[in-house]
Design a protein around this motif. Sequence first.
Motif, PDB file in Angstrom:
ATOM      1  N   VAL A  25     -89.233 -44.180 -32.117  1.00 60.82           N
ATOM      2  CA  VAL A  25     -90.202 -45.082 -31.487  1.00 60.82           C
ATOM      3  C   VAL A  25     -91.233 -45.558 -32.516  1.00 60.82           C
ATOM      4  O   VAL A  25     -91.540 -46.752 -32.605  1.00 60.82           O
ATOM      5  CB  VAL A  25     -90.879 -44.400 -30.281  1.00 60.82           C
ATOM      6  N   VAL A  26     -91.730 -44.640 -33.323  1.00 63.56           N
ATOM      7  CA  VAL A  26     -92.696 -45.010 -34.364  1.00 63.56           C
ATOM      8  C   VAL A  26     -92.047 -45.966 -35.366  1.00 63.56           C
ATOM      9  O   VAL A  26     -92.672 -46.941 -35.810  1.00 63.56           O
ATOM     10  CB  VAL A  26     -93.272 -43.756 -35.063  1.00 63.56           C
ATOM     11  N   ALA A  27     -90.780 -45.733 -35.718  1.00 63.65           N
ATOM     12  CA  ALA A  27     -90.086 -46.614 -36.673  1.00 63.65           C
ATOM     13  C   ALA A  27     -89.950 -48.026 -36.120  1.00 63.65           C
ATOM     14  O   ALA A  27     -90.146 -49.007 -36.850  1.00 63.65           O
ATOM     15  CB  ALA A  27     -88.711 -46.040 -37.027  1.00 63.65           C
ATOM     16  N   VAL A  28     -89.624 -48.164 -34.851  1.00 59.43           N
ATOM     17  CA  VAL A  28     -89.501 -49.506 -34.251  1.00 59.43           C
ATOM     18  C   VAL A  28     -90.852 -50.209 -34.282  1.00 59.43           C
ATOM     19  O   VAL A  28     -90.941 -51.389 -34.637  1.00 59.43           O
ATOM     20  CB  VAL A  28     -88.951 -49.414 -32.811  1.00 59.43           C
ATOM     21  N   ILE A  29     -91.906 -49.496 -33.929  1.00 64.43           N
ATOM     22  CA  ILE A  29     -93.239 -50.109 -33.933  1.00 64.43           C
ATOM     23  C   ILE A  29     -93.657 -50.451 -35.355  1.00 64.43           C
ATOM     24  O   ILE A  29     -94.208 -51.525 -35.612  1.00 64.43           O
ATOM     25  CB  ILE A  29     -94.265 -49.176 -33.262  1.00 64.43           C
ATOM     26  N   SER A  30     -93.369 -49.591 -36.288  1.00 59.41           N
ATOM     27  CA  SER A  30     -93.782 -49.785 -37.674  1.00 59.41           C
ATOM     28  C   SER A  30     -92.981 -50.875 -38.380  1.00 59.41           C
ATOM     29  O   SER A  30     -93.535 -51.744 -39.036  1.00 59.41           O
ATOM     30  CB  SER A  30     -93.645 -48.465 -38.438  1.00 59.41           C
ATOM     31  N   ARG A  31     -91.654 -50.829 -38.252  1.00 60.39           N
ATOM     32  CA  ARG A  31     -90.781 -51.750 -39.004  1.00 60.39           C
ATOM     33  C   ARG A  31     -90.302 -52.949 -38.205  1.00 60.39           C
ATOM     34  O   ARG A  31     -89.787 -53.902 -38.781  1.00 60.39           O
ATOM     35  CB  ARG A  31     -89.568 -50.982 -39.517  1.00 60.39           C
ATOM     36  N   GLY A  32     -90.374 -52.889 -36.882  1.00 57.08           N
ATOM     37  CA  GLY A  32     -89.841 -53.958 -36.054  1.00 57.08           C
ATOM     38  C   GLY A  32     -88.353 -53.789 -35.851  1.00 57.08           C
ATOM     39  O   GLY A  32     -87.771 -52.769 -36.218  1.00 57.08           O
TER      40      GLY A  32
ATOM     41  N   GLY B  59     -83.542 -45.672 -29.686  1.00 56.80           N
ATOM     42  CA  GLY B  59     -83.799 -44.239 -29.743  1.00 56.80           C
ATOM     43  C   GLY B  59     -85.076 -43.864 -29.032  1.00 56.80           C
ATOM     44  O   GLY B  59     -86.023 -44.645 -28.991  1.00 56.80           O
ATOM     45  N   ASP B  60     -85.070 -42.655 -28.467  1.00 59.84           N
ATOM     46  CA  ASP B  60     -86.247 -42.209 -27.732  1.00 59.84           C
ATOM     47  C   ASP B  60     -86.920 -40.994 -28.370  1.00 59.84           C
ATOM     48  O   ASP B  60     -87.839 -40.420 -27.806  1.00 59.84           O
ATOM     49  CB  ASP B  60     -85.905 -41.912 -26.274  1.00 59.84           C
TER      50      ASP B  60
ATOM     51  N   TYR C  92     -98.401 -44.045 -26.064  1.00 66.00           N
ATOM     52  CA  TYR C  92     -98.674 -44.877 -24.888  1.00 66.00           C
ATOM     53  C   TYR C  92     -97.374 -45.471 -24.328  1.00 66.00           C
ATOM     54  O   TYR C  92     -97.237 -45.621 -23.108  1.00 66.00           O
ATOM     55  CB  TYR C  92     -99.683 -45.976 -25.226  1.00 66.00           C
ATOM     56  N   CYS C  93     -96.412 -45.779 -25.198  1.00 63.18           N
ATOM     57  CA  CYS C  93     -95.110 -46.259 -24.730  1.00 63.18           C
ATOM     58  C   CYS C  93     -94.411 -45.178 -23.904  1.00 63.18           C
ATOM     59  O   CYS C  93     -93.795 -45.477 -22.879  1.00 63.18           O
ATOM     60  CB  CYS C  93     -94.231 -46.693 -25.905  1.00 63.18           C
ATOM     61  N   TYR C  94     -94.514 -43.929 -24.339  1.00 60.42           N
ATOM     62  CA  TYR C  94     -93.967 -42.826 -23.544  1.00 60.42           C
ATOM     63  C   TYR C  94     -94.672 -42.762 -22.189  1.00 60.42           C
ATOM     64  O   TYR C  94     -94.041 -42.559 -21.153  1.00 60.42           O
ATOM     65  CB  TYR C  94     -94.128 -41.482 -24.264  1.00 60.42           C
ATOM     66  N   PHE C  95     -95.984 -42.925 -22.201  1.00 62.10           N
ATOM     67  CA  PHE C  95     -96.751 -42.917 -20.955  1.00 62.10           C
ATOM     68  C   PHE C  95     -96.255 -44.023 -20.015  1.00 62.10           C
ATOM     69  O   PHE C  95     -96.065 -43.784 -18.820  1.00 62.10           O
ATOM     70  CB  PHE C  95     -98.251 -43.085 -21.249  1.00 62.10           C
TER      71      PHE C  95
END
Length: 166
Positions: free
Chosen positions: A110-117, A104-105, A141-144
């Motif tokens: 994105v925050v969920a993937v970074i937070s939960r893996g 998902g974008d 920063y990933c969006y950047f």
Amino acid sequence: MSTPERPLDSDAPPAFDPAVAGWVSLGVGLLALAGVVGYFALRPPPLPVPAEVLNDPTLLKGRTVYLARCVGCHGPQGFGDGPIASSLTGPPVGNLADGKWKHGDRPEDVVAVISRGVPETRMAGWGQLLEDDELKAVAAYCYFLSKAPIPESLRAVDDLGATPIR
């Protein structure tokens, strides 16, 4: 006074020789020093901070977190080519720069993937180690890295509730 010779058929260990131990310790120390010097002499130079990042507090914080936590797998530009990426088992490390994020974008994805893996991959969750503002900043920063617009919901908010002027 000399040390008595040990018979050749004896099961006793050889006597401790402080001189030999000193030389061995010196050799190990020199090897360790050579490793440290080699690491710093041969590592690639850091990428310069892009002006867009330097002038944006959210992206600057996100880059700092990214370089500390993510660059080992995702690489300095997000291509999935970090120094340990090829040695990981399972699916290949995600390319953050291509803008094709299979989980998902939307900012919350994105925050969920970074937070939960991501289950069944080597993507660890960082939610236990990072604060909410750090999670949002590294997501920004990933969006950047993907050259996508940074969602306002990921921007830092100051103590008065105002978004910083850019």
